[in-house]
Design a protein around this motif. Structure first.
Motif, short mmCIF file in Angstrom:
data_model
loop_
_atom_site.label_atom_id
_atom_site.label_comp_id
_atom_site.label_asym_id
_atom_site.label_seq_id
_atom_site.Cartn_x
_atom_site.Cartn_y
_atom_site.Cartn_z
N CYS A 151 46.50 60.45 65.01
CA CYS A 151 47.28 59.45 65.63
C CYS A 151 46.87 59.22 67.09
O CYS A 151 46.29 60.04 67.60
N LEU A 514 46.59 60.61 48.91
CA LEU A 514 47.70 60.33 50.07
C LEU A 514 48.12 58.95 50.13
O LEU A 514 49.15 58.91 50.72
N TRP A 536 51.22 55.30 56.64
CA TRP A 536 51.55 55.68 55.47
C TRP A 536 50.78 57.14 55.47
O TRP A 536 50.24 57.67 56.31
N VAL A 538 54.26 56.48 52.87
CA VAL A 538 55.63 56.35 52.95
C VAL A 538 56.23 56.49 51.56
O VAL A 538 56.15 55.88 50.61
N THR A 539 56.80 57.75 51.55
CA THR A 539 57.36 58.14 50.24
C THR A 539 58.85 58.43 50.23
O THR A 539 59.44 58.24 51.32
N GLU A 541 60.07 61.20 50.13
CA GLU A 541 60.31 62.55 51.05
C GLU A 541 59.89 62.08 52.39
O GLU A 541 60.61 62.77 53.44
N ASN A 542 59.38 61.04 52.78
CA ASN A 542 58.89 60.45 54.03
C ASN A 542 59.02 59.21 54.13
O ASN A 542 58.34 58.30 54.15
N GLY A 545 57.47 57.13 57.37
CA GLY A 545 55.99 57.35 57.36
C GLY A 545 55.88 58.72 57.79
O GLY A 545 56.58 59.73 57.83
N THR A 546 54.38 58.76 57.91
CA THR A 546 53.84 60.09 58.13
C THR A 546 52.93 59.88 59.45
O THR A 546 51.62 59.34 59.15
N ARG A 548 51.13 62.20 61.03
CA ARG A 548 49.73 63.10 61.17
C ARG A 548 49.66 63.49 59.74
O ARG A 548 50.45 64.07 58.97
N LEU A 549 48.44 63.63 59.08
CA LEU A 549 48.00 64.31 57.96
C LEU A 549 47.40 65.63 58.05
O LEU A 549 46.87 66.04 59.10
N ASP A 552 49.76 70.33 56.36
CA ASP A 552 50.10 71.53 55.19
C ASP A 552 48.68 72.23 55.04
O ASP A 552 48.73 73.13 54.14
#
Length: 874
Positions: A151, A514, A536, A538-539, A541-542, A545-546, A548-549, A552
């Protein structure tokens, strides 16, 4: 929002800046949105001038068939009939769409759905192929999916930023300002620029690696070898979360065994290479930004993978301030790829050659057909047009007659094909070749979403309805789809409905990819209208939005591991040769965009680079008899040649030339730089090698040189076929730069009757003339035997006055001041280089002093790198 403001997104580069429009009955003002995560309130010179583009000249307002205005019903019926006829006679692969990163995601979605799901061909590609496809291919090879992991905040949290093949100061000015602000807060932030040219970006860096054109993969392979030898890898990350290191390292050792070998192959000093490698190895938080300098290559995918390999080797991914970061060229290149806008994709990041993916998308759309193999990529597509295999082509919001390699061949091919163009202007090089013209809405009228470089989805909202009979692109596509018999699948009542379907389709990716907008699949029209920027996935759980990928450390590959890619560097396909001794590089200038459709209408944006030019090193200029400010003919291996102004600069590497890609037949005589670029592509991505074409250059001599300022458009090609260009000098005033051989034109014929004030020097062959009506300056011209003509700016200022006084009347023809450095440095306050130099002579010592005296640098900040260079005496 209240009734007098709109929050929207800028239509230019992939930074995706948030814009606030405030309007009254008399005016519209533009400012950056302070809370938008892309720009935090900043805008560049182009964004700042957006209000001046709301009334585009030469606007396409009504449908036309065969050059004749028709109703929408007639136009849609003609397109549907011709496409149906081609499909019936020659099959679905005989038709194609060529679309654009200027489209909104909703536009892209329905175009892709129509072509792949209902026509049954994958022949839909996009101009994003020309700028982003190598990055896409590299990301898919390394990460398993087309995504950008970081980002913009990473730039500000980094300890080291590498700008690889990216003239960020000009091409992404707002990001460059964010980087500059980060350096002001953290003076230890170290910046490396990797670029053959000493751009203003490179000038501001702590280390500039002016490597040999095309040698990037060697440099990054050498870094991978250095990291291994210095035990500077993150061995635990590599072991747990990656695969393929040994093969990548073995390939790297063959091409870049040590620093001396890298320095020799890249034409760099060993000390500079060592400095770069040591700093990279010792710095934990590194962001490597890359753009067209890497991607626009016959080995662009490999170059980008060589860079990513170094981030995987050190585990510098998925962490704050540590990531590879692709900088996107267009506002919605990523949004187009999300919905399958490339010929080798399906919607929702699915692979067209995957039977299960095809079945799922076909079932979701309830589509009658689905292609089983990739379609034609951009260059291949237009080759098929030239070869007669494509019988009907629909071009949306782009200008391939200018932007594709060997563009002259493209223009010839379009003359023999049924061509539909939907666009906002009628006079582009492509529009002039269309059989059907469909008037499309443009920025300020569009309603939908775009996705920027870092997966951030933002809304574009309309300020007003489209003028005339212009319509949104999604509406146009749906009308044609219905006329072709696919009505029930394209019965949308607005962009929100399309977005909901797009998000619902992405939900099929759960657990596999993703890209996932499942939390937005039930977005109401009201929530869609209020949608704030979010990245994205965008779920549930989030839901916000997200950012940074890969936090994990899991990647969307079958085993969850990222992939190293073994890279064997390949040189450019066409090296310089005796007959073509230069390397030609093309690219952008600071204040213009694509093929000038929008920025060419804005006077304040035309002063920085008013003419097409070739930048050449002064030593090369002297060797080839070129004069700074004169004209030159540049020729390439395709047989084409252009005529442009010479600009001598030590910023240009010896043996190389730079020509901007913006100018075209609507704005200049012979300035299509892509006419000179051979159609060589990356075998993985299909992206053209636009940064490396062999070229020759020679002086272009003329008998006379002139400029004209007037209030009407002139038939410049008839007046001066050898050389002309035009620009907007001020509201209502055209500026023409002209040169020719033979007799001097009859200016009164072209400019009209009235009171002429004239000066002639027959011995020096100089002429000054001014046309006045009621003591008002209507037109003026200056002519001489060489390019050294008087300054244009005073005359432009006088033309904007209601009346001239006696001194000004006399001054018109007495002008002797040579133009000198009158090009604009600061577009916001119209500050020229000459004005800056005078301020420096008067004692201004820093940016703050220049800002106090001139205003320069105090608004958008896009001019600050050039001001800093002038302060350094460069």
């Amino acid at each position: 929002m209240d009734s007098s403001s709109v929050f929207t997104t800028c239509p230019y580069c992939g930074v995706g800046c948030g814009v606030q429009l405030e309007w009254t009955t008399a005016s519209v003002t533009v400012s950056g949105l302070d809370d938008h995560p892309a720009n935090l309130g900043r805008l560049c010179s182009k964004g700042t001038a957006l209000a001046e583009t709301l009334e585009l000249p030469d606007r396409l307002l009504y449908p036309h068939v065969g050059g004749r205005r028709v109703s929408w019903g007639q136009a849609v019926a003609t397109v549907a009939e011709r496409f149906r006829a081609a499909i019936t006679r020659h099959g679905p692969d005989s038709v194609a769409f060529y679309v654009s990163g200027q489209l909104l995601t909703e536009d892209y979605y329905v175009a892709n759905k129509l072509m792949k799901g209902f026509i049954g061909s994958a022949n839909i590609d996009t101009n994003s192929r020309l700028c982003m496809s190598s990055a896409v291919a590299a990301h898919k090879r390394a990460f398993g999916e087309d995504l950008v992991p970081g980002c913009y905040e990473d730039i500000e949290q980094a300890e080291m930023v590498v700008l690889a093949g990216s003239n960020t100061a000009w091409c992404h000015p707002v990001l460059f300002r964010r980087l500059q602000a980060a350096r002001e807060r953290n003076p230890d932030l170290y910046v490396v620029a990797i670029d053959p040219r000493r751009t203003y970006t490179a000038s501001s860096a702590d280390l500039h690696l002016a490597l040999a054109p095309g040698s990037d993969a060697v440099l990054w392979n050498g870094l991978l070898v250095y990291l291994a030898e210095q035990d500077a890898m993150d061995r635990d990350f590599v072991a747990r979360h990656t695969a393929g290191l040994e093969a990548a390292l073995a390939a790297a050792r063959k091409s870049a065994p040590d620093i001396d070998a890298v320095a020799w192959r890249c034409e760099l000093s060993a000390g500079d290479v060592r400095r770069f490698y040591q700093r990279f190895a010792a710095t934990g938080r590194v962001v490597s930004c890359y753009s067209q300098g890497l991607g626009q290559s016959s080995s662009g995918t490999d170059k980008i993978n060589a860079l990513i390999n170094c981030h995987l080797a050190t585990g510098r991914i998925g962490r704050p301030g540590a990531t590879p970061l692709s900088l996107t060229g267009q506002p919605n290149a990523m949004g187009g790829r999300e919905v399958g806008g490339l010929a080798n994709q399906l919607a929702a990041h699915r692979e067209i050659e995957d039977p299960e993916a095809r079945r799922q998308v076909q079932d979701f759309w309830n589509a009658p057909a689905m292609p089983q193999r990739p379609g034609l990529k951009a260059v291949e597509l237009f080759d098929a047009v030239a070869g007669g295999r494509i019988k009907a082509l629909w071009i949306m919001a782009t200008n391939p007659a200018v932007s594709l390699p060997e563009a002259g061949k493209v223009r010839r091919a379009l003359r023999d094909c049924f061509v539909v163009v939907s666009d906002c202007v009628a006079n582009s090089d492509t529009a002039r070749l269309a059989d059907v013209l469909l008037p499309a809405a443009t920025w300020g009228e569009k309603d939908g979403t775009v996705t920027n470089s870092v997966r951030l989805i933002s809304r574009q909202r309309p300020l007003r309805p489209p003028p005339g009979e212009a319509r949104p692109d999604w509406w146009i596509v749906c009308q044609v789809a219905r006329a072709m018999g696919f009505g029930s699948a394209f019965a949308y009542n607005g962009p929100a409905a399309i977005f909901r379907e797009h998000a619902a389709l992405s939900a099929l990716n759960r657990g596999r990819r993703l890209f996932d907008l499942s939390a937005l699949a039930d977005l109401s029209d009201e929530r869609y209208e209020r949608l704030k920027p979010l990245a994205w996935p965008v779920t549930a759980e989030n839901p916000r939005g997200t950012l940074r990928l890969f936090v994990d450390r899991r990647f969307p590959t079958p085993d969850g591991r990222a992939r190293f890619v073994a890279v064997t560097p390949r040189p450019p396909v066409h090296p310089a040769a005796r007959s073509l001794p230069f390397v030609l590089n093309s690219g952008r200038v600071r204040d213009h965009w694509h093929t000038l459709t929008r920025t060419g209408a804005v006077p304040s944006l035309s002063g920085h680079d008013p003419e097409p030019f070739v930048e050449v090193n002064p030593h090369d200029a002297a060797a080839f008899g070129l004069e700074d400010g004169g004209l030159a003919e540049v020729a390439g291996p395709t047989g084409g040649a252009i005529v442009v102004r010479v600009r001598c600069s030590y910023r240009q590497r010896r043996g190389s030339l730079f020509v901007p890609m913006h100018w075209n037949g609507a704005f200049a005589a012979r300035a299509w730089v892509n006419d000179l670029v051979p159609p060589v592509i990356d075998p993985v991505s299909g992206q053209p090698e636009s940064k490396h074409a062999p070229a020759a250059i020679r002086p272009f001599a003329c008998d006379w040189y002139a400029f004209v300022l007037c209030r009407k458009a002139l038939p410049a090609a008839e007046i001066a076929p050898s050389y002309w260009c035009r620009l907007r000098a001020a509201p209502g005033i055209w500026r023409y730069e002209l040169a020719g051989s033979g007799p001097v034109p009859d200016w009164e014929r072209w400019l009209g009757e009235g009171e002429w004030v004239e000066y002639r020097d027959t011995r020096q062959r100089c002429y000054r003339g001014a046309l006045l009506r009621d003591n008002h300056l209507e037109a003026c011209l200056c002519l001489g035997p060489d390019p050294r003509l008087p300054a244009r700016r005073p005359l432009i200022e006088w033309m904007q006055q209601d009346h001239l006084d006696a001194g000004q009347r006399a001054g018109i023809v007495a002008l002797v001041e040579e133009a000198g450095a009158e090009n604009t440095v600061c577009a916001c306050f119209q500050v020229t280089e000459a004005m800056v130099r005078r301020a420096l002579d008067q004692g201004a010592e820093d940016l703050e002093a220049l800002g106090r005296l001139l205003g320069a640098g105090g608004k958008c900040g896009a001019c600050r790198p050039e001001l800093e260079a002038l302060l350094r005496g460069q």
